[in-house]
Design a protein around this motif. Sequence first.
Motif, PDB file in Angstrom:
ATOM      1  N   SER A   1       0.833  -1.197   0.000  1.00  0.00           N
ATOM      2  CA  SER A   1       0.000   0.000   0.000  1.00  0.00           C
ATOM      3  C   SER A   1       0.870   1.250   0.000  1.00  0.00           C
ATOM      4  N   LEU A   2       0.462   2.253  -0.762  1.00  0.00           N
ATOM      5  CA  LEU A   2       1.118   3.557  -0.789  1.00  0.00           C
ATOM      6  C   LEU A   2       0.047   4.609  -0.565  1.00  0.00           C
ATOM      7  N   THR A   3       0.234   5.453   0.434  1.00  0.00           N
ATOM      8  CA  THR A   3      -0.713   6.513   0.746  1.00  0.00           C
ATOM      9  C   THR A   3       0.005   7.854   0.703  1.00  0.00           C
ATOM     10  N   LEU A   4      -0.533   8.792  -0.075  1.00  0.00           N
ATOM     11  CA  LEU A   4       0.000  10.150  -0.159  1.00  0.00           C
ATOM     12  C   LEU A   4      -1.057  11.117   0.323  1.00  0.00           C
ATOM     13  N   SER A   5      -0.644  12.078   1.118  1.00  0.00           N
ATOM     14  CA  SER A   5      -1.578  13.062   1.638  1.00  0.00           C
ATOM     15  C   SER A   5      -0.914  14.440   1.672  1.00  0.00           C
ATOM     16  N   PRO A   6      -0.960  15.174   0.545  1.00  0.00           N
ATOM     17  CA  PRO A   6      -0.432  16.547   0.548  1.00  0.00           C
ATOM     18  C   PRO A   6      -1.455  17.480   1.184  1.00  0.00           C
ATOM     19  N   GLY A   7      -1.002  18.602   1.689  1.00  0.00           N
ATOM     20  CA  GLY A   7      -1.950  19.513   2.320  1.00  0.00           C
ATOM     21  C   GLY A   7      -1.452  20.943   2.362  1.00  0.00           C
ATOM     22  N   ILE A   8      -2.366  21.827   2.683  1.00  0.00           N
ATOM     23  CA  ILE A   8      -2.069  23.245   2.872  1.00  0.00           C
ATOM     24  C   ILE A   8      -2.544  23.627   4.268  1.00  0.00           C
TER      25      ILE A   8
END
Length: 124
Positions: free
Chosen positions: A96-103
Amino acid sequence: MTIFEKHARKIFSVYLFSLPILLLPSGAFGEWETGAKIGFDSNIDRAIDNEKSDTYLSAYLSFSRNPSGESRIDWTLAATLEGSLFARLTDLSYGSLTLSPGITLIPHRLLTINVSPFVQAKGV
C-alpha cells in the motif's frame, strides 16, 4: 499467483520513482519513521472449524513534513509505504502507498486550518 505478485515490479518502480520527490531538499524539517514486525496468528481466517494459522512479516516507511509555523500559509505532506507478506496464505499479502499533501493556513495564533486530501493505492 496473487495480484500483488503480478504487479510487484510496477509497484516497486512507482515507489522508486516517487522516492526522489520525497528526498528533494527543502528548508523545512521532515520526519522519517520506519518499522517492521513478525507475527503469528493461530486463526488467520477467523473460522469456527478447521482454522488455519500463519506467520507474517509487516513493514512500513513513512515520511511527514509538518508546517514550519514561520508563515501564515505552508504546505504539508504525509507519505506511507507499507506491506505485509504471509507465509502460507499469500492471498492476504498486500502492498500500500498513501500520499496526503496539504495546505495549512494560520490566520490567528489560536486558529489553524489544515486542508489535506489523500490518495491511496493498494495491491492485494
